[in-house]
Enzyme design. Sequence first.
Site, short mmCIF file in Angstrom:
data_model
loop_
_atom_site.label_atom_id
_atom_site.label_comp_id
_atom_site.label_asym_id
_atom_site.label_seq_id
_atom_site.Cartn_x
_atom_site.Cartn_y
_atom_site.Cartn_z
CE1 TYR A 66 7.22 31.83 63.06
CE2 TYR A 66 4.85 31.43 63.02
CZ TYR A 66 6.13 31.01 63.32
OH TYR A 66 6.33 29.76 63.86
CB CYS B 202 18.53 21.57 70.26
SG CYS B 202 18.01 20.48 68.94
CB SER C 138 14.87 27.36 74.41
OG SER C 138 14.64 28.12 73.24
N GLY C 139 12.68 25.43 73.99
CA GLY C 139 11.40 25.19 73.34
C GLY C 139 11.23 23.82 72.72
#
Length: 319
Positions: free
Chosen positions: A156, A13, A15-16
């Site tokens: 990823y 939490c 950022s983003g």
Amino acid sequence: MNMVQKTVLITGCSSGIGLAIAAKLARDEQKRFKVYATMRNLAKKDDLVGATEGYLGKTMEIKEMDVCSEDSIRNCVRSIPDRHIDILVSNAGVGLIGPIECQTIDEMKTVMDTNFFGLVRLLKEILPDMKKRKSGHIVIISSVMGIQGILFNDVYAASKFAVEGFCESLAIQALKFKLQLSLIEPGPVITEFEKKVFEDGMKMDLSAADKETADMFTNIYLKNYKSIFQSLGQTAEDVAEHTMKIVLSENPPFRHQTNTLYTPMTTLKYADPNGDLPIDTFYKMVFQHDKIFNASLNFIKLLRWRSKKSFDLGKPQPQ
């Protein structure tokens, strides 16, 4: 308050998307949620504090949690009253782009350890309590790259594929315990996360790659990165809005894509059981029809700008 608040634990939490979801739920006018917003490094909490001014200590608390540490997860969960978590939002993650020849195995392991095993560690700690209560909703911020691999996102995508396969298997068991499980699959999202991934890609040492691969990464992938995000990208707040709807839904879907502009891409995978269609289509878009591809991105950007402009014009202007 007459209605029962739902306890929500959210990871990543600082950022983003994680910050946007935490702020969205904490600021809910009906106060339906008690949010425990977690992050690995509490020194990075300032942005979240600023976004939730007036709600801290009321509908939101900030806690330390590193999803790569079982002890950290256990300590955080134990600090929540009765260990009771109604909704888990697993969002913490890291990105990695570039040719695999230029990435170390340790870098790849970090991606898998955070994005996949981070979720596994969370569920090992939280799932038994949900099973006992026969109540709970597990929400995982996945990605369209958990459905379809993208050029130079090999590791990823692998981490998100792992998440999707794990959750698809777990969902069958979850039904038996009356638990809900939802995968939220954004496409490109404009956040500090993506900015850092791009900057790391720009700084990458490409000496281990052959000239053609290095050129492909620099002059095709990185060159088009910003255009794709400007044309197809969502904001973290958009994804938070979708997440809130999923959390409030009586019958939440197992999979939910947040970006309708990207859906035609993932649909290609289901249109051809052999799996050749999406690979062939992406290959042609990148290497044979790059001018058409770029023109399409610019057209989408224009349409989005026009629709946003008309939407904005429809709002009453402040006096």
